[in-house]
Design a protein around this motif. Structure first.
Motif, short mmCIF file in Angstrom:
data_model
loop_
_atom_site.label_atom_id
_atom_site.label_comp_id
_atom_site.label_asym_id
_atom_site.label_seq_id
_atom_site.Cartn_x
_atom_site.Cartn_y
_atom_site.Cartn_z
N PRO A 76 0.87 -1.33 0.06
CA PRO A 76 0.09 -0.22 -0.06
C PRO A 76 0.85 1.42 -0.04
CG PRO A 76 0.35 -0.88 2.24
CD PRO A 76 1.19 -1.78 1.34
N PHE A 77 2.18 1.05 -0.44
CA PHE A 77 2.99 2.29 -0.41
C PHE A 77 3.13 2.80 -1.84
CE2 PHE A 77 4.42 -0.56 2.91
CZ PHE A 77 4.30 -0.17 4.11
N THR A 78 3.62 4.26 -1.70
CA THR A 78 3.67 5.17 -2.74
C THR A 78 5.24 5.91 -2.47
OG1 THR A 78 1.66 5.25 -3.61
CG2 THR A 78 2.98 6.94 -4.44
N LEU A 79 6.04 5.51 -3.41
CA LEU A 79 7.24 6.63 -3.24
C LEU A 79 7.19 7.69 -4.33
CD1 LEU A 79 10.08 7.30 -1.97
CD2 LEU A 79 11.04 5.73 -3.99
N ALA A 80 6.94 9.16 -3.77
CA ALA A 80 6.60 10.07 -4.56
C ALA A 80 8.07 10.93 -4.91
CB ALA A 80 5.59 10.82 -4.28
N VAL A 81 8.65 11.32 -6.17
CA VAL A 81 9.80 11.85 -6.29
C VAL A 81 9.32 13.09 -7.08
CG1 VAL A 81 12.04 11.83 -7.22
CG2 VAL A 81 11.04 9.85 -6.04
N VAL A 98 14.14 22.83 -6.82
CA VAL A 98 13.53 22.12 -5.69
C VAL A 98 13.77 20.51 -5.70
CG1 VAL A 98 11.18 21.54 -4.32
CG2 VAL A 98 11.86 23.96 -5.21
N ALA A 99 13.66 19.76 -4.70
CA ALA A 99 13.82 18.39 -4.84
C ALA A 99 12.87 17.83 -3.77
CB ALA A 99 15.21 17.87 -4.93
N ASN A 100 11.90 16.93 -4.00
CA ASN A 100 11.29 16.42 -2.89
C ASN A 100 11.01 14.88 -2.99
OD1 ASN A 100 9.69 19.03 -4.19
ND2 ASN A 100 9.97 19.24 -1.91
N VAL A 101 11.01 14.13 -1.86
CA VAL A 101 10.99 12.59 -1.79
C VAL A 101 9.99 12.43 -0.71
CG1 VAL A 101 12.00 10.64 -1.39
CG2 VAL A 101 13.09 12.30 -2.62
N GLU A 102 8.75 11.76 -0.88
CA GLU A 102 8.00 11.43 -0.06
C GLU A 102 7.60 9.82 0.02
OE1 GLU A 102 5.08 15.35 0.46
OE2 GLU A 102 4.41 13.54 -0.23
N LEU A 103 7.44 9.13 1.25
CA LEU A 103 7.07 7.92 1.34
C LEU A 103 5.64 7.80 1.89
CD1 LEU A 103 7.50 4.76 0.94
CD2 LEU A 103 8.41 4.91 3.44
N ARG A 104 4.57 7.45 0.99
CA ARG A 104 3.18 7.72 1.18
C ARG A 104 2.61 6.64 1.88
NH1 ARG A 104 1.84 11.78 -3.73
NH2 ARG A 104 3.19 13.44 -3.12
N PHE A 105 1.83 6.28 2.57
CA PHE A 105 1.08 5.02 3.17
C PHE A 105 -0.16 5.48 3.82
CE2 PHE A 105 4.32 6.61 6.05
CZ PHE A 105 3.60 6.88 7.35
N PRO A 106 -1.19 4.49 3.80
CA PRO A 106 -2.33 4.80 4.53
C PRO A 106 -2.47 4.61 6.02
CG PRO A 106 -2.36 2.48 3.53
CD PRO A 106 -1.02 3.28 3.19
N LEU A 107 -2.88 5.68 6.68
CA LEU A 107 -2.96 5.36 8.32
C LEU A 107 -4.24 4.79 8.65
CD1 LEU A 107 -1.75 8.99 9.47
CD2 LEU A 107 -0.26 6.74 9.47
N THR A 108 -5.29 5.08 8.11
CA THR A 108 -6.39 4.16 8.18
C THR A 108 -7.15 3.99 6.99
OG1 THR A 108 -7.66 6.33 8.33
CG2 THR A 108 -6.84 5.34 10.55
N ARG A 109 -8.01 2.79 6.96
CA ARG A 109 -8.72 2.52 5.62
C ARG A 109 -9.71 3.09 5.48
NH1 ARG A 109 -5.36 0.54 1.59
NH2 ARG A 109 -4.10 -1.39 2.70
N SER A 110 -10.58 3.21 6.59
CA SER A 110 -12.08 3.96 6.80
C SER A 110 -12.33 4.08 7.94
CB SER A 110 -13.15 2.94 5.98
OG SER A 110 -13.32 1.80 6.69
N VAL A 111 -12.97 5.53 8.32
CA VAL A 111 -13.45 5.70 9.76
C VAL A 111 -14.97 6.02 9.59
CG1 VAL A 111 -13.12 7.66 11.53
CG2 VAL A 111 -11.11 6.77 10.27
N VAL A 112 -15.40 5.30 10.33
CA VAL A 112 -16.97 5.40 10.61
C VAL A 112 -17.34 5.99 12.08
CG1 VAL A 112 -19.24 4.38 10.45
CG2 VAL A 112 -17.39 3.58 9.10
N LEU A 113 -18.06 7.16 11.88
CA LEU A 113 -18.47 7.89 13.33
C LEU A 113 -19.45 7.10 13.85
CD1 LEU A 113 -18.01 11.41 12.03
CD2 LEU A 113 -16.34 9.93 13.44
#
Length: 472
Positions: free
Chosen positions: A301-306, A370-385
């Protein structure tokens, strides 16, 4: 009537009489009535046979259509007419109006917008306007867009005001009185443009453009007389000092590619890039260039954004309209508010800088990288109140590392400054790292909460920032 009854008797004799049904011969002649069914005639008092209700639907044919309608349209009477464009509103932005007074001539404000198009969507008209005090500073947009062919094009006119704070000056006019001058430099940019877009494929296109630009330049000043304690006891009216206007023509050429896939808060797979050149001729002469490349490597579920970004203006007037590098869209941890409240409060005022604060000036330039590197990942799949029948979309987290550099035509660029180098003229990359939380708030706006530790500031403590909009 006799022949009808006789035919009915023959028909029922062949097909058989249903059990419990009375034949027409058993009924009085005056009371006899019949129904026509797919299998023949039957008495109205008799229960319909099973074949009446279980017979499948027959195929639709021209003959059945003719039998079921008394008359169909005569195709020979059809006429063909040329399609004429007729504009109807697509949407109208809610008008706003209000009043707010300040020392620089602001007062009544408000605005609205409307978009119109034809039935096929080939032609579009857009009109928008907003006023904030003066009509000469109004925001205006009028555009026509043609998408009838593969080559899409647009033409229109825009007017946009820009404001830049001028350094505040203090001048002694008496032993116990000083003259405080506060100023804003105002640019009103009027742009007549023609743009064309030609798709080379589903994901790539070529863009051509021509802009004719006029810029009104003025300085708005307000002067105050203050005593030794800093109290204001007199002030002047607003003064407007007009500078000569600037006019230039700017053709442009760009190559654009975009096959990125977007999630709730930003792209997560694919790539995007834009390469653009725009020379300028007239009162201002410079060559503008932009190279923006972005790549998203997705491994569930990860994305490496450059991202790698360069923007610059070169030439005689290339240092006009400098760019601020400290935006959270470029590098995080160097926001103007944080620098002004910390480093600039103890900085020695300089005479060569744009703001008088060297720590802030090193983030301003006509060229940025500018140079940017990000490792993106989900913290929660879904939140129901539990107390509301609503579910929130997934929340994304990220770890990031940013690096950026801003410089001008007379700057000296070094990887790392020496101890005695002047930060006004010697520029070096600025770095930061941290973590981020992103959430799409009910589909209305993307909220980004960044906790950033700057690595090249005197005050290098980590701090939070809140930003709006999708990720790069």
């Amino acid at each position: 009537m006799t022949s009808l009854l006789a035919a009915t008797r023959r028909d029922t004799t062949r097909s058989g009489t249903p059990a419990g049904a009375a034949t027409l011969a058993d009924q009085p002649r005056a009371a006899a009535s019949v129904y026509r069914s797919p299998t023949g005639f039957r008495a109205s008092s008799a229960a319909p046979p099973k074949t009446d209700s279980t017979t499948g639907a027959t195929a639709v044919t021209v003959r059945t259509l003719l039998d079921s309608a008394t008359s169909l349209p005569d195709t020979s009477e059809f006429t063909f007419k040329a399609y004429h464009t007729r504009f109807t509103p697509d949407y109208v932005a809610r008008p706003t109006v209000g009043y707010e007074r300040d020392n620089f001539g602001r007062g009544f404000f408000g605005g609205t917008a409307i978009s119109l198009s034809d039935l096929l969507g080939n032609h579009t008209l857009v009109f928008a306007g907003a006023v904030n005090g003066r009509l000469s500073e109004a925001q205006v947009l009028a555009a026509y867009i043609n998408q009838a062919h593969r080559l899409n094009w647009a033409t229109g006119f825009t007017q946009e005001p820009y404001y830049f704070y001028q350094p505040t000056t203090i001048q002694a006019v008496a032993p116990d009185t000083s003259l405080l001058t506060v100023g804003i430099r105002r640019f009103v940019i009027r742009d007549g443009f023609v743009q064309a877009y030609y798709p080379c494929s589903r994901f790539s296109r070529v863009e051509l453009g021509m802009h004719a630009v006029n810029i009104s330049d003025a300085v708005l000043q307000q002067q105050y007389l203050v005593d030794q304690a800093g109290f204001i006891f007199a002030q002047s009216d607003l003064q407007t000092k007009n500078n000569p206007s600037i006019t230039y023509v700017s053709p442009s050429l760009a190559l654009v590619h975009d096959n990125a896939l977007f999630g709730y808060v930003g792209p997560f797979a694919g790539s995007r890039y834009r390469v653009q050149f725009s020379p300028n001729f007239g009162d201002w002469q410079f060559l503008g260039g932009l190279a923006d490349w972005r790549r998203y490597f997705f491994a569930r579920p990860f994305t490496l954004a450059v991202r790698g970004l360069f923007f610059g203006r070169f030439g005689r007037d290339g240092d006009q309209f400098p760019v601020f590098l400290g935006s959270t869209e470029l590098i995080r941890g160097y926001t103007a508010g944080s620098l002004i409240n910390n480093e600039c409060g103890t900085s020695t005022t300089t005479t060569t800088g744009r703001t008088g604060c060297s720590e802030l000036d090193e983030l301003i330039g006509s060229r940025i990288g500018v140079a940017n590197v990000e490792l993106r990942f989900p913290l929660t799949r879904s939140v129901v109140l539990g107390f509301l029948p609503v579910g929130l979309p997934p929340i994304e987290g990220a770890l990031f590392y940013d690096m950026g550099l801003a410089w001008e035509s007379g700057s000296i660029v070094k990887w790392q400054r020496d101890a005695g180098d002047d930060p006004e003229t010697v520029r070096s990359p600025l770095r930061s790292w941290g973590g981020s939380i992103r959430v799409n708030f009910l589909g209305f706006v993307v909220l980004r909460f960044d906790y950033t530790k700057p690595l090249d500031r005197l005050r290098n403590k980590a701090y939070w920032t809140v930003s709006l909009g999708p990720t790069f």
